[in-house]
Design a protein around this motif. Structure first.
Motif, PDB file in Angstrom:
ATOM      1  N   ASP A 160       0.811  -1.218   0.000  1.00 17.83           N
ATOM      2  CA  ASP A 160       0.000   0.000   0.000  1.00 17.83           C
ATOM      3  C   ASP A 160       0.847   1.272   0.000  1.00 17.83           C
ATOM      4  N   GLY A 161       2.163   1.120   0.228  1.00 15.82           N
ATOM      5  CA  GLY A 161       3.033   2.292   0.291  1.00 15.82           C
ATOM      6  C   GLY A 161       3.305   2.768   1.699  1.00 15.82           C
ATOM      7  N   ILE A 162       2.870   2.034   2.719  1.00 25.42           N
ATOM      8  CA  ILE A 162       3.155   2.399   4.107  1.00 25.42           C
ATOM      9  C   ILE A 162       4.589   2.000   4.428  1.00 25.42           C
ATOM     10  N   VAL A 163       5.349   2.926   5.027  1.00 25.19           N
ATOM     11  CA  VAL A 163       6.754   2.706   5.323  1.00 25.19           C
ATOM     12  C   VAL A 163       6.909   2.330   6.798  1.00 25.19           C
ATOM     13  N   TYR A 164       7.744   1.320   7.059  1.00 32.64           N
ATOM     14  CA  TYR A 164       8.003   0.860   8.418  1.00 32.64           C
ATOM     15  C   TYR A 164       9.504   0.993   8.700  1.00 32.64           C
ATOM     16  N   PHE A 165       9.825   1.477   9.907  1.00 33.89           N
ATOM     17  CA  PHE A 165      11.211   1.657  10.319  1.00 33.89           C
ATOM     18  C   PHE A 165      11.426   0.931  11.641  1.00 33.89           C
ATOM     19  N   GLY A 166      12.596   0.336  11.798  1.00 33.40           N
ATOM     20  CA  GLY A 166      12.991  -0.212  13.086  1.00 33.40           C
ATOM     21  C   GLY A 166      13.712   0.873  13.869  1.00 33.40           C
ATOM     22  N   ASN A 167      13.289   1.113  15.107  1.00 33.59           N
ATOM     23  CA  ASN A 167      14.002   2.097  15.919  1.00 33.59           C
ATOM     24  C   ASN A 167      14.282   1.507  17.296  1.00 33.59           C
ATOM     25  N   GLU A 168      14.762   2.327  18.224  1.00 39.99           N
ATOM     26  CA  GLU A 168      15.247   1.827  19.508  1.00 39.99           C
ATOM     27  C   GLU A 168      14.132   1.336  20.417  1.00 39.99           C
ATOM     28  N   ASN A 169      12.859   1.648  20.113  1.00 40.76           N
ATOM     29  CA  ASN A 169      11.754   1.231  20.981  1.00 40.76           C
ATOM     30  C   ASN A 169      10.764   0.284  20.310  1.00 40.76           C
ATOM     31  N   GLY A 170      10.904   0.046  19.005  1.00 46.17           N
ATOM     32  CA  GLY A 170       9.969  -0.849  18.345  1.00 46.17           C
ATOM     33  C   GLY A 170       9.831  -0.547  16.869  1.00 46.17           C
ATOM     34  N   LEU A 171       8.607  -0.761  16.347  1.00 49.82           N
ATOM     35  CA  LEU A 171       8.314  -0.614  14.923  1.00 49.82           C
ATOM     36  C   LEU A 171       7.603   0.717  14.694  1.00 49.82           C
ATOM     37  N   LEU A 172       8.201   1.558  13.845  1.00 49.14           N
ATOM     38  CA  LEU A 172       7.661   2.882  13.554  1.00 49.14           C
ATOM     39  C   LEU A 172       7.000   2.847  12.176  1.00 49.14           C
ATOM     40  N   GLU A 173       5.725   3.290  12.104  1.00 45.46           N
ATOM     41  CA  GLU A 173       4.943   3.258  10.869  1.00 45.46           C
ATOM     42  C   GLU A 173       4.655   4.683  10.388  1.00 45.46           C
ATOM     43  N   PHE A 174       4.786   4.905   9.047  1.00 48.96           N
ATOM     44  CA  PHE A 174       4.485   6.211   8.465  1.00 48.96           C
ATOM     45  C   PHE A 174       3.679   6.007   7.190  1.00 48.96           C
ATOM     46  N   ASP A 175       2.485   6.600   7.134  1.00 46.92           N
ATOM     47  CA  ASP A 175       1.602   6.418   5.979  1.00 46.92           C
ATOM     48  C   ASP A 175       1.560   7.641   5.071  1.00 46.92           C
ATOM     49  N   GLY A 176       2.516   8.546   5.212  1.00 50.25           N
ATOM     50  CA  GLY A 176       2.524   9.777   4.439  1.00 50.25           C
ATOM     51  C   GLY A 176       1.962  10.943   5.219  1.00 50.25           C
ATOM     52  N   THR A 177       1.248  10.623   6.319  1.00 49.16           N
ATOM     53  CA  THR A 177       0.621  11.664   7.142  1.00 49.16           C
ATOM     54  C   THR A 177       0.923  11.455   8.623  1.00 49.16           C
ATOM     55  N   HIS A 178       0.703  10.239   9.089  1.00 53.90           N
ATOM     56  CA  HIS A 178       0.767   9.976  10.524  1.00 53.90           C
ATOM     57  C   HIS A 178       1.912   9.022  10.843  1.00 53.90           C
ATOM     58  N   TRP A 179       2.541   9.283  11.991  1.00 49.65           N
ATOM     59  CA  TRP A 179       3.560   8.389  12.544  1.00 49.65           C
ATOM     60  C   TRP A 179       2.933   7.592  13.684  1.00 49.65           C
ATOM     61  N   GLN A 180       3.165   6.282  13.691  1.00 49.45           N
ATOM     62  CA  GLN A 180       2.619   5.420  14.733  1.00 49.45           C
ATOM     63  C   GLN A 180       3.711   4.464  15.202  1.00 49.45           C
ATOM     64  N   LEU A 181       3.960   4.409  16.526  1.00 49.96           N
ATOM     65  CA  LEU A 181       4.969   3.516  17.088  1.00 49.96           C
ATOM     66  C   LEU A 181       4.288   2.303  17.713  1.00 49.96           C
ATOM     67  N   TYR A 182       4.695   1.105  17.286  1.00 46.94           N
ATOM     68  CA  TYR A 182       4.243  -0.140  17.895  1.00 46.94           C
ATOM     69  C   TYR A 182       5.412  -0.675  18.717  1.00 46.94           C
ATOM     70  N   LYS A 183       5.247  -0.659  20.032  1.00 44.18           N
ATOM     71  CA  LYS A 183       6.361  -0.965  20.921  1.00 44.18           C
ATOM     72  C   LYS A 183       6.605  -2.469  21.009  1.00 44.18           C
ATOM     73  N   THR A 184       7.886  -2.833  21.114  1.00 47.49           N
ATOM     74  CA  THR A 184       8.272  -4.214  21.342  1.00 47.49           C
ATOM     75  C   THR A 184       8.296  -4.488  22.844  1.00 47.49           C
ATOM     76  N   PRO A 185       8.256  -5.756  23.249  1.00 45.37           N
ATOM     77  CA  PRO A 185       8.358  -6.062  24.682  1.00 45.37           C
ATOM     78  C   PRO A 185       9.643  -5.493  25.262  1.00 45.37           C
ATOM     79  N   SER A 186       9.530  -4.869  26.410  1.00 37.46           N
ATOM     80  CA  SER A 186      10.663  -4.260  27.117  1.00 37.46           C
ATOM     81  C   SER A 186      11.312  -3.154  26.298  1.00 37.46           C
ATOM     82  N   PHE A 187      10.598  -2.620  25.292  1.00 39.54           N
ATOM     83  CA  PHE A 187      11.109  -1.525  24.452  1.00 39.54           C
ATOM     84  C   PHE A 187      12.452  -1.877  23.813  1.00 39.54           C
TER      85      PHE A 187
END
Length: 683
Positions: A7-34
């Motif tokens: 769909d064109g949604i971009v996902y990034f791995g960062n220090e606290n979990g999975l970061l999602e960007f759809d062109g407008t909104h950023w959403q962080l999905y946290k991993t266990p124990s960050f």
């Protein structure tokens, strides 16, 4: 690292979990124990991730929310999971490549397939291609969970395929880490060296490939570990180089990902950048769709999965609903939106750049929310509209039976009030009794805590008394010896005797100086805050050698530096100097110079699994087995007949505790001793 879904949604791995960007909104999905994510890949409806020994995947549930599922506990051998470098779906199973094995998952059970050598894994047409390092390495296909060799010529002692990309229908490109780029014939499986400027660039000493991405049929981009990015064409000509001086955030370890519009996302430890290849004549095959991503209802987020998803909102949260929408793959700044809530509004709204719409006080019922979008400057982009159903149940008072229920409730309320008044005194008495019991228990608990604290204070006082006694003895003994030698030296005119007395005085002074330095090191480690900075191993060892050059027999011992000359370690330099100085000094002091073998002290340094590994090895007298468990105790001396404060290894252990490091040793009498230090790698 980053990845992009269909769909064109971009996902990034960062220090606290999975970061999602759809062109407008950023959403962080946290991993266990960050825990951080250092690798991710999208396979079908799952996003597999790995980081800091945490292995699993994210997947949207029935409500559209992204949930994390761990795979760690499914490992049959309970071993530490090495770095996951790739994920491939093959013949109904999922394969994960690690350093020297594959992990196979059938959806229920994980199995480890030991492959016997370091390897990488890539998708090739409908096959899985394996690349092995070592003299017995080469290229192979995965068949029946074993490697079937197809090319024994493509092998290096410490290298293998780092990236594998299709160039055209008749050729693929294999990128190695430090041995350049190679052509791969998809029909004959033969390899040949890729010619061009880019190949010469990656064959230079100390230039290592980090990642590669195919931008188009005639354009590729690579990133090096420490020299930025390089754009090159099909002929291997470098047409553009990018580093921190030409616009990118960081020239080190930049990972690139191609999106659905043919542009690049660059992710580094310092953030994310977007690299757009502008071509007004190019028609994109990407068909974007306007989507409602989620709805804010009170303090909750309700995720919209797809157009068939019927979203239900509770009555108490329908007072204010915020709709958030976007067009994944396109940026909001380039878009305009129009919306229409069927059965509540009569017509479409005016076009707006706002990607949020709020509704308040919606009555119960079923609604259909329609959304459409258009590009501000490129009207030829066809953006599909989107709609979904929203269901809000009726409030209780909107049903006739509610009036009957209200009357019954009033009658019950009157009856309940009477019962309540008669029962209240009983409840109050029980609460008072419970409060007394709780206060009594609290007092007993405080007494127990005070008793434990008193016992701990006694222990600390005993340790302090012991420290003062031992310290006083070790300070006074060299002074008494020095005073005696001065008196004796004054009683003779013999020059040789005076020189001998001076030599003995120097030994006493060295003992005193060593003990005072130990106390200062202990004080520094206890009080001084951590100061993390980069320092070369050579700088630390040069300082230690300078301090030891006047030690007795120092000139007889060879110091071997078994690490790269430019090896850099980021830590508290003062504390690391304390640790290594004690270990090297002990190796010198306790060496058995009567042995036949030439004496040496070998210092090794390397990086492994997010850690620094340091080793100090000698071929000295060794430590008897019965002493090895006690040598890190305060004032413990394992070697009889050799003077020492007994504080050195205690300070080493205390210092490593502050650095969050570990130490262990291997020692055999008349063979030698090796101390192994593990320090965490600091970004």
């Amino acid at each position: 690292m980053s990845a992009i879904d269909e769909d064109g949604i971009v996902y990034f791995g960062n220090e606290n979990g999975l970061l999602e960007f759809d062109g407008t909104h950023w959403q962080l999905y946290k991993t266990p124990s960050f825990t951080p994510i250092t690798f991710l890949k999208i396979v079908e409806d799952k996003i597999y991730t790995f980081g800091k020994n945490k292995f699993g995947y994210f997947q949207r549930d029935k409500s559209g929310y992204m949930s994390y599922h761990s795979l760690n506990e499914r490992m049959p051998d309970n071993k530490e999971i090495p770095y996951i470098s790739n994920v491939v779906q093959f013949e109904g199973d999922t394969y994960f490549s690690t350093d020297s094995s594959l992990i196979k998952w059938d959806g229920e059970v994980l199995n480890r397939l030991n492959m016997g050598a370091n390897l990488t894994m890539y998708e090739f047409e409908d096959k899985v291609l394996l690349s092995f390092a070592g003299d017995n390495g080469g290229l192979a296909f995965l068949k029946n969970d074993t490697a079937s060799l197809i090319n024994s010529d493509f092998k290096f002692s410490n290298d293998y395929a780092w990236e594998f990309l299709r160039q055209n229908d008749s050729n693929w490109l294999i990128f190695t880490s430090e041995n350049g780029i190679y052509n791969f014939n998809p029909d004959t499986y033969e390899t040949s060296e890729f010619q061009g400027e880019i190949n010469n660039f990656y064959k230079k000493d100390s230039t290592f490939l980090y990642s590669a991405e195919r931008v188009s049929d005639s354009l590729f981009i690579t990133s090096s570990w420490d020299d930025g990015l390089q754009l090159f064409n099909a002929n291997g000509d470098i047409i553009k180089r990018l580093d921190d001086k030409s616009g990118i955030l960081w020239k080190y370890n930049t990972h690139s990902t191609l999106d659905n519009r043919g542009n690049l996302w660059l992710s580094t430890g310092f953030g994310v950048q977007y690299l757009e290849f502008y071509n007004p004549d190019k028609k994109s095959n990407f068909k974007p769709e306007a989507k409602v991503r989620f709805i804010k209802a009170g303090d909750s987020s309700l995720f919209v999965r797809d157009s068939s998803h019927i979203l239900s909102v509770s009555v108490d949260k329908s007072n204010s609903l915020d709709f958030y929408f976007s067009v994944p793959g396109l940026f909001t700044k380039d878009l305009k939106f129009s919306y229409y809530l069927e059965d509540f509004e009569e017509d479409w709204s005016d076009w707006t750049t706002n990607s949020r719409k709020e509704y308040t006080n919606l009555p119960g019922g079923t609604y259909t929310f329609h959304l459409r979008a258009k590009h501000v400057t490129q009207e030829n982009i066809d953006i599909k509209p989107f709609s979904f159903k929203l269901k809000i149940p009726k409030a209780w008072y909107e049903y006739p039976i509610s009036y009957v229920a209200v009357g019954a409730l009033l009658a019950l309320l009157i009856f309940g009030l009477v019962r309540y008044r008669t029962h209240r005194l009983s409840i109050t008495n029980k609460k008072l009794e419970q409060l007394v019991n709780e206060r009594t228990s609290e007092i007993e608990s405080q007494k127990e805590q005070l008793r434990a604290a008193n016992e701990e204070l006694k222990t600390i006082n005993n340790e302090l008394d012991n420290f003062v006694y031992r310290s006083s003895h070790d300070l006074v003994a060299p002074l008494k010896s020095l005073r005696g030698l001065i008196t004796i030296a004054g009683m003779t005119d013999n020059v040789d005797e005076i020189r001998e007395y001076f030599r003995l005085m120097n030994i006493s002074i060295n003992k005193l100086e060593e003990f005072i330095r130990s106390i200062m090191d202990f004080s520094t480690n206890t009080k001084k805050p951590l100061e993390m900075k980069e320092i070369s191993m050579d700088t630390i060892l040069d300082s230690i050698v300078e301090d030891l050059k006047f030690y007795e027999n120092a000139e007889k011992v060879e110091l071997i530096r078994a690490y790269d000359s430019d090896f850099i370690i980021k830590t508290d330099a003062k504390r690391l100097n304390i640790v290594l100085s004690n270990l090297v000094t002990n190796a010198l002091k306790y060496h058995d110079f009567k042995q036949d073998d030439a004496p040496y002290i070998k210092v090794t340094a390397k990086k492994k699994d997010n850690n620094y590994i340091l080793e100090v090895e000698d071929n000295g007298s060794g430590i008897p087995k019965e002493h090895q468990r006690k040598i890190f105790d305060m004032f413990y001396r394992a070697h009889e007949g050799i003077e020492g404060s007994g504080l050195g290894l205690y300070i080493v252990m205390d210092t490593l505790n502050v650095l969050k490091g570990k130490i262990d040793l291997k020692s055999k009498t008349r063979v030698g001793t090796t101390f192994r230090i593990v320090l965490p790698l600091i970004d």
